[in-house]
Design a protein around this motif. Structure first.
Motif, PDB file in Angstrom:
ATOM      1  N   GLU A   1      -8.591   2.462  -8.692  1.00  0.00           N
ATOM      2  CA  GLU A   1      -9.579   3.341  -9.340  1.00  0.00           C
ATOM      3  C   GLU A   1      -9.057   4.660  -8.851  1.00  0.00           C
ATOM      4  OE1 GLU A   1     -12.833   3.288 -11.752  1.00  0.00           O
ATOM      5  OE2 GLU A   1     -12.181   1.484 -10.445  1.00  0.00           O
ATOM      6  N   GLY A   2      -8.560   4.790  -8.249  1.00  0.00           N
ATOM      7  CA  GLY A   2      -7.690   5.540  -7.996  1.00  0.00           C
ATOM      8  C   GLY A   2      -6.838   6.225  -9.487  1.00  0.00           C
TER       9      GLY A   2
ATOM     10  N   HIS B   1       1.266  -1.392  -0.243  1.00  0.00           N
ATOM     11  CA  HIS B   1      -0.123  -0.300  -0.482  1.00  0.00           C
ATOM     12  C   HIS B   1       0.385   1.026   0.277  1.00  0.00           C
ATOM     13  CE1 HIS B   1      -3.105   2.556   0.698  1.00  0.00           C
ATOM     14  NE2 HIS B   1      -2.801   3.414   1.436  1.00  0.00           N
TER      15      HIS B   1
ATOM     16  N   ASP C   1      -8.693   7.297 -12.679  1.00  0.00           N
ATOM     17  CA  ASP C   1      -9.487   8.040 -12.345  1.00  0.00           C
ATOM     18  C   ASP C   1      -8.423   9.273 -12.443  1.00  0.00           C
ATOM     19  OD1 ASP C   1     -11.726   7.635 -11.232  1.00  0.00           O
ATOM     20  OD2 ASP C   1     -11.411   7.903  -9.466  1.00  0.00           O
TER      21      ASP C   1
ATOM     22  N   ARG D   1     -10.611  -5.252  -2.039  1.00  0.00           N
ATOM     23  CA  ARG D   1     -10.928  -4.295  -2.051  1.00  0.00           C
ATOM     24  C   ARG D   1     -10.381  -2.753  -1.832  1.00  0.00           C
ATOM     25  NH1 ARG D   1     -14.393  -0.877  -3.799  1.00  0.00           N
ATOM     26  NH2 ARG D   1     -15.997  -2.870  -4.023  1.00  0.00           N
ATOM     27  N   ARG D   2      -9.627  -2.475  -1.052  1.00  0.00           N
ATOM     28  CA  ARG D   2      -7.856  -1.958  -0.623  1.00  0.00           C
ATOM     29  C   ARG D   2      -7.987  -1.688  -1.817  1.00  0.00           C
ATOM     30  NH1 ARG D   2      -3.912  -1.397   4.424  1.00  0.00           N
ATOM     31  NH2 ARG D   2      -3.245   0.998   3.912  1.00  0.00           N
TER      32      ARG D   2
ATOM     33  N   LYS E   1      -8.245  -2.901  -5.194  1.00  0.00           N
ATOM     34  CA  LYS E   1      -9.426  -2.491  -6.300  1.00  0.00           C
ATOM     35  C   LYS E   1      -9.324  -0.577  -6.186  1.00  0.00           C
ATOM     36  CE  LYS E   1     -13.960  -2.544  -7.940  1.00  0.00           C
ATOM     37  NZ  LYS E   1     -14.865  -2.148  -7.551  1.00  0.00           N
ATOM     38  N   ASP E   2      -9.276   0.275  -5.135  1.00  0.00           N
ATOM     39  CA  ASP E   2      -9.674   1.391  -5.052  1.00  0.00           C
ATOM     40  C   ASP E   2      -8.755   2.267  -5.186  1.00  0.00           C
ATOM     41  OD1 ASP E   2     -12.822   0.917  -3.568  1.00  0.00           O
ATOM     42  OD2 ASP E   2     -11.773   1.082  -1.051  1.00  0.00           O
ATOM     43  N   GLU E   3      -7.057   1.706  -4.762  1.00  0.00           N
ATOM     44  CA  GLU E   3      -5.766   2.099  -5.469  1.00  0.00           C
ATOM     45  C   GLU E   3      -5.676   2.225  -6.915  1.00  0.00           C
ATOM     46  OE1 GLU E   3      -3.154   0.339  -3.213  1.00  0.00           O
ATOM     47  OE2 GLU E   3      -3.712   0.906  -1.698  1.00  0.00           O
TER      48      GLU E   3
END
Length: 193
Positions: free
Chosen positions: A125-126, A58, A129, A118-119, A121-123
């Motif tokens: 996704e960021g 992370h 973006d 999930r973490r 995937k969120d990273e």
């Protein structure tokens, strides 16, 4: 050393250890020594070595994203931002591949954990973006033709990651970041006449 400074120092020491020795051969005692803290201090911040590796991943992704933002921020045109993004990504390859290759077994476990997925995937996704914003800037400024910005960002992402994946499979030590311009031009112009 403040609380966050100690945590970051431990993460940096662990990142180097995991990238050079791998998960199984990295010892918490050695990581603590390099970080300049007691072994028990490591366990104040991270419940076990697996958690430490997960947090290193992370931390590495966050550092990558911060570096990428700094790199692209220097430019005003979407083309230059995309070129800077690609150069930065290719230049990071040696560090990324070492960490992932040496720790593949443990990384597979993280992919099976719902909160870890999930973490990640969120990273991701960021990052998508961020790349989509660059593409949208290019369309808004007239540098790029109008298309679905997310699809275009995904195409760019795929091209960059395909280069990295190819290099990893073929055991290439380093990708020449000068290739970035050719990659970006190919993405923007396609292969048609």
């Amino acid at each position: 050393m403040e609380g966050m400074d100690k945590r970051e120092t431990i993460l940096q020491a662990a990142s180097r250890a995991f990238a050079t020795k791998g998960f199984h051969d990295s010892k918490v005692e050695e990581i603590a020594s390099v970080a300049g803290v007691a072994k028990g201090t490591v366990y104040l911040y991270f419940k076990d070595k697996s958690t430490l590796l997960y947090e290193v991943l992370h931390y590495t992704r966050e550092k990558y994203k911060h570096g990428l933002e700094e790199e692209t921020e220097r430019y005003t045109t979407a083309y230059d931002k995309l070129l800077g993004y690609t150069r930065f990504h290719l230049a990071q390859f040696p560090n990324m591949v070492k960490l992932h290759k040496l720790n593949m077994e443990q990384l597979t476990k993280f992919h099976n954990d719902p909160s870890s997925r999930r973490r990640m995937k969120d990273e991701q996704e960021g990052m998508m973006d961020f790349l989509t914003q660059i593409v949208q800037l290019g369309m808004d400024s007239g540098e790029f033709r109008t298309v679905n910005a997310r699809d275009a960002a995904l195409l760019c992402w795929g091209a960059m990651h395909a280069n990295v994946h190819w290099a990893m499979v073929n055991e290439v030590e380093e990708i020449d970041s000068d290739r970035a311009e050719g990659i970006v031009n190919l993405i923007l112009s396609g292969i048609g006449k």
